[in-house]
Design a protein around this motif. Structure first.
Motif, PDB file in Angstrom:
ATOM      1  N   UNK A  90     -39.595 -23.289  13.389  1.00 53.91           N
ATOM      2  CA  UNK A  90     -40.136 -23.170  12.795  1.00 53.91           C
ATOM      3  C   UNK A  90     -41.877 -23.782  13.034  1.00 53.91           C
ATOM      4  N   UNK A  91     -41.716 -24.308  14.077  1.00 53.01           N
ATOM      5  CA  UNK A  91     -43.861 -24.687  14.789  1.00 53.01           C
ATOM      6  C   UNK A  91     -44.054 -22.667  14.549  1.00 53.01           C
ATOM      7  N   UNK A  92     -42.956 -22.440  15.768  1.00 55.98           N
ATOM      8  CA  UNK A  92     -43.973 -20.949  15.641  1.00 55.98           C
ATOM      9  C   UNK A  92     -43.856 -19.941  13.879  1.00 55.98           C
ATOM     10  N   UNK A  93     -42.960 -20.337  13.526  1.00 60.67           N
ATOM     11  CA  UNK A  93     -42.435 -19.512  12.278  1.00 60.67           C
ATOM     12  C   UNK A  93     -43.771 -19.640  11.143  1.00 60.67           C
ATOM     13  N   UNK A  94     -43.726 -21.224  11.474  1.00 65.93           N
ATOM     14  CA  UNK A  94     -45.265 -21.719  10.601  1.00 65.93           C
ATOM     15  C   UNK A  94     -46.221 -20.788  10.752  1.00 65.93           C
ATOM     16  N   UNK A  95     -46.829 -20.832  12.182  1.00 65.53           N
ATOM     17  CA  UNK A  95     -47.490 -20.351  12.917  1.00 65.53           C
ATOM     18  C   UNK A  95     -48.075 -18.849  12.209  1.00 65.53           C
ATOM     19  N   UNK A  96     -46.900 -18.142  12.389  1.00 63.32           N
ATOM     20  CA  UNK A  96     -46.971 -16.654  12.672  1.00 63.32           C
ATOM     21  C   UNK A  96     -46.419 -16.263  11.342  1.00 63.32           C
ATOM     22  N   UNK A  97     -45.669 -16.940   9.977  1.00 62.30           N
ATOM     23  CA  UNK A  97     -45.221 -16.723   8.640  1.00 62.30           C
ATOM     24  C   UNK A  97     -45.516 -15.181   8.351  1.00 62.30           C
ATOM     25  N   UNK A  98     -47.198 -15.342   8.685  1.00 58.86           N
ATOM     26  CA  UNK A  98     -47.974 -14.270   7.851  1.00 58.86           C
ATOM     27  C   UNK A  98     -47.823 -13.011   8.564  1.00 58.86           C
TER      28      UNK A  98
ATOM     29  N   UNK B 235     -25.320 -30.667  23.431  1.00 62.74           N
ATOM     30  CA  UNK B 235     -26.014 -29.311  22.917  1.00 62.74           C
ATOM     31  C   UNK B 235     -25.992 -28.806  21.592  1.00 62.74           C
ATOM     32  N   UNK B 236     -25.013 -29.376  21.129  1.00 61.04           N
ATOM     33  CA  UNK B 236     -24.981 -28.223  19.310  1.00 61.04           C
ATOM     34  C   UNK B 236     -25.768 -28.967  19.050  1.00 61.04           C
ATOM     35  N   UNK B 237     -25.923 -29.842  18.603  1.00 60.06           N
ATOM     36  CA  UNK B 237     -27.119 -31.571  17.646  1.00 60.06           C
ATOM     37  C   UNK B 237     -28.027 -31.174  18.109  1.00 60.06           C
ATOM     38  N   UNK B 238     -28.439 -32.370  19.399  1.00 63.45           N
ATOM     39  CA  UNK B 238     -29.816 -32.151  19.348  1.00 63.45           C
ATOM     40  C   UNK B 238     -30.507 -30.929  20.209  1.00 63.45           C
ATOM     41  N   UNK B 239     -29.986 -30.444  21.448  1.00 68.03           N
ATOM     42  CA  UNK B 239     -30.597 -29.540  22.115  1.00 68.03           C
ATOM     43  C   UNK B 239     -30.780 -28.162  20.463  1.00 68.03           C
ATOM     44  N   UNK B 240     -29.827 -27.510  19.705  1.00 66.42           N
ATOM     45  CA  UNK B 240     -30.084 -26.605  19.077  1.00 66.42           C
ATOM     46  C   UNK B 240     -31.053 -26.933  17.964  1.00 66.42           C
ATOM     47  N   UNK B 241     -30.902 -28.439  17.448  1.00 71.09           N
ATOM     48  CA  UNK B 241     -31.759 -28.707  16.350  1.00 71.09           C
ATOM     49  C   UNK B 241     -33.703 -28.689  17.187  1.00 71.09           C
ATOM     50  N   UNK B 242     -33.552 -28.709  18.323  1.00 73.72           N
ATOM     51  CA  UNK B 242     -35.233 -29.180  18.806  1.00 73.72           C
ATOM     52  C   UNK B 242     -35.203 -27.079  18.650  1.00 73.72           C
ATOM     53  N   UNK B 243     -34.405 -26.504  19.515  1.00 72.86           N
ATOM     54  CA  UNK B 243     -34.662 -25.221  19.345  1.00 72.86           C
ATOM     55  C   UNK B 243     -35.262 -24.828  17.773  1.00 72.86           C
ATOM     56  N   UNK B 244     -34.288 -25.074  16.702  1.00 77.33           N
ATOM     57  CA  UNK B 244     -34.431 -25.053  15.473  1.00 77.33           C
ATOM     58  C   UNK B 244     -36.528 -25.396  14.563  1.00 77.33           C
ATOM     59  N   UNK B 245     -36.106 -26.083  15.893  1.00 81.81           N
ATOM     60  CA  UNK B 245     -37.640 -26.976  15.076  1.00 81.81           C
ATOM     61  C   UNK B 245     -38.754 -25.950  16.255  1.00 81.81           C
ATOM     62  N   UNK B 246     -38.401 -25.724  16.870  1.00 81.52           N
ATOM     63  CA  UNK B 246     -39.491 -25.398  17.756  1.00 81.52           C
ATOM     64  C   UNK B 246     -39.755 -23.996  17.424  1.00 81.52           C
TER      65      UNK B 246
END
Ligand code: PFF
Length: 420
Positions: free
Chosen positions: A367-375, A354-365
């Motif tokens: 980031x994709x969200x933020x890339x799209x809606x940054x502006x 949970x602390x390594x893989x799941x949290x990092x997967x959350x951050x990756x998701x």
């Protein structure tokens, strides 16, 4: 936000994450906090500040009723539930230590005695179960009646926790042989570098700073007069200082009281080293009880922020009342914590996953969200307006859109290559 960030992650998990990594791990961790934690922390606050809503509503407000925000939100909620299954158990250990350490501290004369005390507690199913139950029940009740009380408590008790950690750090530094521990912590040999340290450091940064699962979106929605940059820097600095103090308390003491140094680590490191420290200092029992009570309050505030996410989701999507949603989440977490109560190996596995893989997967998701809606969220504008620096806004944008996802993808690939 400091209440959510500072908790068991900094005091229980950080020394265990350092493991045998010493100064090299510390350096990677500080890099992870600045280049990885800080930009994501700011971006999460910005989502909340822009939408004035918790994560569920915020993603919907930004991305419409589209599926991506919803799926990401659900994965974040699952992650928070999984974290709570073992967080409650460790919180339960703290409750037990409040009572046990008051009477037993004098008898903890060496590492074996400290290990035996921990084994007695973790080996007893019912003791661990009731500890977990009480910790979880109190967190749930706070979630139902509102966070105002714990917020007030935190305001007074958090500075006391800082103070006690500071005193304990000084105490550890004056122990005979402390220099060896400090050398282990603050010097490094670059040839020992290994990818495992990077994974552990990033996971620890996410866990300790509470990033990735949307908790900070909620705090961002209250972020009125204080800007996102200033808030991020204050919370992250406080959390990192607490983590460093915890390492400075534990490692010099380990080197001073045992010949084994960091090799006696493990998930229970803090629960072995701290009682040993208390037992060898003046007024040890009093300090031990005060310390575990303060740690408990810090852990409760973190737990409440973790529970709030799934509770808000159930209220929002099923139209349930708060007490009903809270009771349902309480039951799910309590049942989910049983495997960790029964098996130390499972506890280690679930914490690692949970602390390594799941949290990092959350951050990756995220980031994709933020890339799209940054502006659309207007994060660069918020940073520019607050700091007057377009360069800082550009750097944060680059880190979130490119650097952070690239690091996570490289980590995933390097692990897949190792496995196959
Ligand atoms: N940051 C908390 C701690 O260090 O104890 C744990 C935590 C709280 C993790 C909230 C994630 C979170 F969303």
């Amino acid at each position: 936000a400091i209440g959510s960030a500072v908790g068991l992650g900094s005091i229980w998990r950080f020394p265990y994450a350092i493991g045998d990594g010493g100064g090299l791990f510390l350096l990677i961790y500080l890099g992870a906090v600045i280049l990885f934690g800080l930009p994501i922390f700011m971006a999460e606050l910005a989502i909340g500040k822009k939408t004035r809503q918790g994560p569920v509503g915020a993603y919907r407000a930004i991305a419409g009723a589209g599926n991506y925000g919803k799926r990401m939100g659900i994965f974040q909620i699952i992650t928070s539930l999984v974290i709570m299954t073992f967080y409650s158990l460790i919180g339960g250990y703290c409750i037990i230590y409040v009572f046990k350490s008051g009477v037993l501290i004098g008898a903890i004369t060496d590492m074996n005695a400290a290990q035996n005390l921990f084994n007695d507690i973790s080996g007893s199913f019912w003791l661990s179960f009731w500890g977990t139950f009480v910790f979880l029940a109190v967190s749930t009740v706070v979630c139902v009646v509102g966070v105002k009380g714990i917020e007030k408590l935190n305001k007074y008790l958090m500075p006391m926790l800082f103070l006690i950690l500071f005193v304990l750090s000084i105490n550890s530094l004056t122990l005979p042989g402390a220099a060896k521990g400090m050398q282990f912590l603050f010097s490094f040999n670059a040839s020992n570098f290994n990818m495992h340290y990077v994974l552990t450091a990033l996971g620890q940064a996410c866990f300790s700073l509470s990033i990735g699962i949307g908790v900070l979106v909620l705090f961002g929605s209250y972020c009125d007069d204080m800007g996102i940059v200033k808030s991020s820097i204050i919370v992250i600095s406080a959390d990192t200082i607490v983590s460093l103090m915890s390492a400075v308390i534990i490692f010099p003491a380990l080197f001073s009281f045992t010949n084994a140094g960091p090799s006696v680590g493990g998930l229970e490191l803090a629960f072995k080293a701290l009682p040993l420290v208390f037992s060898k200092m003046p007024c040890g029992a009093l300090v031990a009880v005060s310390f575990f009570i303060l740690l408990l309050v810090a852990a409760l505030a973190s737990a409440v922020s973790l529970i709030e996410l799934p509770v808000a989701y159930l209220m929002d999507s099923c139209g349930w009342k708060r007490w009903k949603a809270s009771f349902c989440i309480f039951s799910i977490i309590l049942i989910g914590s049983i495997p960790s109560i029964c098996s130390a190996r499972f506890l280690k596995f679930i914490d690692y996953t949970a602390s390594n893989w799941m949290l990092l997967a959350c951050v990756l998701l995220l980031c994709f969200f933020l890339r799209r809606y940054w502006d659309k969220i207007g994060i660069s504008q918020m940073i520019k307006k607050e700091t007057g620096s377009p360069i800082l806004a550009g750097i944060i944008c680059f880190l979130v859109k490119f650097f952070v996802p690239a690091v996570i993808i490289v980590l995933i690939l390097s692990n897949i290559c190792n496995i196959f």
